[in-house]
Motif scaffolding. Structure first.
Motif, PDB file in Angstrom:
ATOM      1  N   ASP A  72       0.843  -1.212   0.000  1.00 50.79           N
ATOM      2  CA  ASP A  72       0.000   0.000   0.000  1.00 50.79           C
ATOM      3  C   ASP A  72       0.869   1.250   0.000  1.00 50.79           C
ATOM      4  OD1 ASP A  72      -2.372  -1.361  -0.024  1.00 50.79           O
ATOM      5  OD2 ASP A  72      -2.600  -1.376   2.151  1.00 50.79           O
ATOM      6  N   GLN A  73       1.908   1.211   0.833  1.00 49.37           N
ATOM      7  CA  GLN A  73       2.798   2.369   0.950  1.00 49.37           C
ATOM      8  C   GLN A  73       3.497   2.660  -0.383  1.00 49.37           C
ATOM      9  OE1 GLN A  73       6.048   1.795   3.616  1.00 49.37           O
ATOM     10  NE2 GLN A  73       6.436   3.978   3.870  1.00 49.37           N
ATOM     11  N   LYS A  74       3.956   1.595  -1.049  1.00 49.48           N
ATOM     12  CA  LYS A  74       4.629   1.794  -2.351  1.00 49.48           C
ATOM     13  C   LYS A  74       3.659   2.405  -3.366  1.00 49.48           C
ATOM     14  CE  LYS A  74       6.980  -0.536  -6.154  1.00 49.48           C
ATOM     15  NZ  LYS A  74       7.718   0.655  -6.548  1.00 49.48           N
ATOM     16  N   ARG A  75       2.418   1.929  -3.357  1.00 51.91           N
ATOM     17  CA  ARG A  75       1.420   2.496  -4.284  1.00 51.91           C
ATOM     18  C   ARG A  75       1.239   4.000  -4.010  1.00 51.91           C
ATOM     19  NH1 ARG A  75      -2.448  -1.355  -6.842  1.00 51.91           N
ATOM     20  NH2 ARG A  75      -1.064  -3.082  -7.325  1.00 51.91           N
ATOM     21  N   ARG A  76       1.179   4.360  -2.690  1.00 56.26           N
ATOM     22  CA  ARG A  76       0.995   5.781  -2.329  1.00 56.26           C
ATOM     23  C   ARG A  76       2.176   6.615  -2.829  1.00 56.26           C
ATOM     24  NH1 ARG A  76      -1.273   3.873   2.460  1.00 56.26           N
ATOM     25  NH2 ARG A  76       0.726   3.907   3.532  1.00 56.26           N
ATOM     26  N   ILE A  77       3.379   6.105  -2.591  1.00 58.62           N
ATOM     27  CA  ILE A  77       4.586   6.843  -3.012  1.00 58.62           C
ATOM     28  C   ILE A  77       4.604   7.013  -4.533  1.00 58.62           C
ATOM     29  CG2 ILE A  77       7.117   6.667  -3.192  1.00 58.62           C
ATOM     30  CD1 ILE A  77       7.009   5.301  -0.381  1.00 58.62           C
ATOM     31  N   ASP A  78       4.273   5.920  -5.252  1.00 64.47           N
ATOM     32  CA  ASP A  78       4.262   5.991  -6.723  1.00 64.47           C
ATOM     33  C   ASP A  78       3.221   7.006  -7.212  1.00 64.47           C
ATOM     34  OD1 ASP A  78       6.262   4.130  -6.778  1.00 64.47           O
ATOM     35  OD2 ASP A  78       5.031   2.457  -7.460  1.00 64.47           O
ATOM     36  N   SER A  79       2.039   7.023  -6.549  1.00 63.64           N
ATOM     37  CA  SER A  79       0.996   7.993  -6.923  1.00 63.64           C
ATOM     38  C   SER A  79       1.482   9.414  -6.705  1.00 63.64           C
ATOM     39  CB  SER A  79      -0.269   7.796  -6.083  1.00 63.64           C
ATOM     40  OG  SER A  79      -0.869   6.591  -6.376  1.00 63.64           O
ATOM     41  N   LYS A 108       4.472  10.557  -6.733  1.00 73.19           N
ATOM     42  CA  LYS A 108       5.465  10.928  -7.757  1.00 73.19           C
ATOM     43  C   LYS A 108       4.766  11.385  -9.038  1.00 73.19           C
ATOM     44  CE  LYS A 108       9.179   7.807  -6.344  1.00 73.19           C
ATOM     45  NZ  LYS A 108       9.687   6.444  -6.586  1.00 73.19           N
ATOM     46  N   VAL A 109       3.721  10.641  -9.431  1.00 74.79           N
ATOM     47  CA  VAL A 109       2.998  11.005 -10.669  1.00 74.79           C
ATOM     48  C   VAL A 109       2.293  12.346 -10.492  1.00 74.79           C
ATOM     49  CG1 VAL A 109       1.135  10.346 -12.240  1.00 74.79           C
ATOM     50  CG2 VAL A 109       2.733   8.616 -11.428  1.00 74.79           C
ATOM     51  N   LEU A 110       1.696  12.562  -9.303  1.00 76.41           N
ATOM     52  CA  LEU A 110       0.992  13.829  -9.066  1.00 76.41           C
ATOM     53  C   LEU A 110       1.958  15.008  -9.103  1.00 76.41           C
ATOM     54  CD1 LEU A 110      -1.569  12.663  -6.347  1.00 76.41           C
ATOM     55  CD2 LEU A 110      -2.012  13.217  -8.749  1.00 76.41           C
ATOM     56  N   GLU A 111       3.181  14.810  -8.585  1.00 70.64           N
ATOM     57  CA  GLU A 111       4.217  15.851  -8.655  1.00 70.64           C
ATOM     58  C   GLU A 111       4.535  16.181 -10.111  1.00 70.64           C
ATOM     59  OE1 GLU A 111       5.867  17.816  -6.443  1.00 70.64           O
ATOM     60  OE2 GLU A 111       4.273  17.079  -5.131  1.00 70.64           O
ATOM     61  N   LYS A 112       4.692  15.115 -10.920  1.00 70.14           N
ATOM     62  CA  LYS A 112       5.005  15.326 -12.347  1.00 70.14           C
ATOM     63  C   LYS A 112       3.842  16.033 -13.035  1.00 70.14           C
ATOM     64  CE  LYS A 112       8.131  11.430 -12.673  1.00 70.14           C
ATOM     65  NZ  LYS A 112       8.257  10.023 -12.994  1.00 70.14           N
ATOM     66  N   ASN A 113       2.627  15.651 -12.672  1.00 72.93           N
ATOM     67  CA  ASN A 113       1.443  16.291 -13.241  1.00 72.93           C
ATOM     68  C   ASN A 113       1.453  17.790 -12.947  1.00 72.93           C
ATOM     69  OD1 ASN A 113      -1.271  16.566 -14.321  1.00 72.93           O
ATOM     70  ND2 ASN A 113      -1.909  16.797 -12.189  1.00 72.93           N
ATOM     71  N   LYS A 114       1.768  18.124 -11.683  1.00 74.31           N
ATOM     72  CA  LYS A 114       1.821  19.543 -11.286  1.00 74.31           C
ATOM     73  C   LYS A 114       2.807  20.304 -12.158  1.00 74.31           C
ATOM     74  CE  LYS A 114       1.059  19.838  -6.371  1.00 74.31           C
ATOM     75  NZ  LYS A 114       1.820  19.715  -5.136  1.00 74.31           N
ATOM     76  N   ALA A 115       3.997  19.723 -12.345  1.00 69.24           N
ATOM     77  CA  ALA A 115       5.037  20.393 -13.129  1.00 69.24           C
ATOM     78  C   ALA A 115       4.586  20.585 -14.574  1.00 69.24           C
ATOM     79  CB  ALA A 115       6.326  19.578 -13.078  1.00 69.24           C
ATOM     80  N   VAL A 116       3.986  19.533 -15.163  1.00 71.96           N
ATOM     81  CA  VAL A 116       3.529  19.624 -16.562  1.00 71.96           C
ATOM     82  C   VAL A 116       2.402  20.636 -16.686  1.00 71.96           C
ATOM     83  CG1 VAL A 116       2.339  18.349 -18.402  1.00 71.96           C
ATOM     84  CG2 VAL A 116       4.265  17.298 -17.213  1.00 71.96           C
ATOM     85  N   GLU A 117       1.449  20.600 -15.743  1.00 73.45           N
ATOM     86  CA  GLU A 117       0.325  21.554 -15.784  1.00 73.45           C
ATOM     87  C   GLU A 117       0.830  22.990 -15.677  1.00 73.45           C
ATOM     88  OE1 GLU A 117      -3.322  18.877 -13.915  1.00 73.45           O
ATOM     89  OE2 GLU A 117      -2.347  20.384 -12.676  1.00 73.45           O
ATOM     90  N   ALA A 118       1.797  23.201 -14.747  1.00 71.10           N
ATOM     91  CA  ALA A 118       2.319  24.555 -14.538  1.00 71.10           C
ATOM     92  C   ALA A 118       3.033  25.066 -15.788  1.00 71.10           C
ATOM     93  CB  ALA A 118       3.272  24.561 -13.342  1.00 71.10           C
ATOM     94  N   GLU A 119       3.709  24.187 -16.482  1.00 68.54           N
ATOM     95  CA  GLU A 119       4.467  24.610 -17.658  1.00 68.54           C
ATOM     96  C   GLU A 119       3.596  24.813 -18.895  1.00 68.54           C
ATOM     97  OE1 GLU A 119       7.879  22.140 -18.522  1.00 68.54           O
ATOM     98  OE2 GLU A 119       8.004  22.971 -20.542  1.00 68.54           O
ATOM     99  N   LEU A 120       2.586  23.939 -19.066  1.00 67.74           N
ATOM    100  CA  LEU A 120       1.888  23.913 -20.352  1.00 67.74           C
ATOM    101  C   LEU A 120       0.477  24.528 -20.353  1.00 67.74           C
ATOM    102  CD1 LEU A 120       3.009  20.390 -21.581  1.00 67.74           C
ATOM    103  CD2 LEU A 120       3.936  22.598 -22.226  1.00 67.74           C
ATOM    104  N   ASN A 121      -0.155  24.616 -19.200  1.00 70.77           N
ATOM    105  CA  ASN A 121      -1.524  25.154 -19.204  1.00 70.77           C
ATOM    106  C   ASN A 121      -1.524  26.675 -19.080  1.00 70.77           C
ATOM    107  OD1 ASN A 121      -2.408  22.576 -19.399  1.00 70.77           O
ATOM    108  ND2 ASN A 121      -3.045  22.364 -17.282  1.00 70.77           N
ATOM    109  N   SER A 122      -2.417  27.328 -19.854  1.00 71.02           N
ATOM    110  CA  SER A 122      -2.462  28.794 -19.795  1.00 71.02           C
ATOM    111  C   SER A 122      -3.386  29.259 -18.673  1.00 71.02           C
ATOM    112  CB  SER A 122      -2.942  29.337 -21.130  1.00 71.02           C
ATOM    113  OG  SER A 122      -4.118  28.682 -21.501  1.00 71.02           O
TER     114      SER A 122
END
Ligand code: RP5
Length: 164
Positions: free
Chosen positions: A141-148, A150-164
């Motif tokens: 369960d803990q590994k799944r949370r950590i992996d999630s 990480k993806v949410l962090e990447k999502n934030k970075a992509v959204e911040a860079e590409l969304n107007s």
């Protein structure tokens, strides 16, 4: 805790198989690694499989390339769960190994992961042990949370860079 048996058809499979080893290490799951081939050392592969349950194994990973009958040959000699890893090698880049490993006739199952899918093979073994091991289930369960996260962090970075 039950051990996981990791069998590969050749030491040339080790660069992929080591990813399964590392995943088991990460979860503190005991394992044994062997090079036994269904065609080059059939007696050793059979001996290991026949004795695996009484020797304390809970599941077996079998990794092989080309006409990859290793997982099926192991599964023929044990009723422990067998997870097959088709290894990418040779002229067909692992498609041959994928089909040889996955297309088992009814009666002798091999749970087949993706070509070179060693991490998932290890995670499946851990999930099998976690059916009766709540500490291991919590670690999953803990590994799944950590992996999630990480993806949410990447999502934030992509959204911040590409969304107007
Ligand atoms: C299979 O044949 C092995 O699992 C390996 O993936 C492939 C090639 O073996 P080597 O010729 O590199 O020993 O039995």
């Amino acid at each position: 805790m039950k051990k996981i048996g990791i069998i590969m058809g050749s030491d040339s499979d080790l660069p992929i198989v080591s990813k399964a080893v590392n995943t088991l290490k990460e979860f503190g799951v005991p394992y044994e690694v062997h090079v036994f081939s269904a065609h080059r050392t059939p007696a050793e592969a059979k001996e290991f499989s026949i004795n695996a349950r009484k020797n304390g194994f809970g599941a077996i990973i079998a990794a092989a390339g080309m006409a990859a009958h290793l997982a099926g040959a192991i599964a023929a000699n044990t009723t422990l769960p067998v997870i097959g890893i088709p290894i990418k090698s040779g002229n067909l880049n692992g498609i041959d190994a994928l089909l040889s490993t996955v297309q088992m006739p009814s009666g002798i199952p091999v749970a087949t992961v993706a070509i070179d899918g060693a991490v998932n093979a290890a995670l499946l073994c851990i999930q099998i042990l976690a059916v009766t091991d709540s500490d291991l289930a919590s670690k999953l369960d803990q590994k799944r949370r950590i992996d999630s996260e990480k993806v949410l962090e990447k999502n934030k970075a992509v959204e911040a860079e590409l969304n107007s």
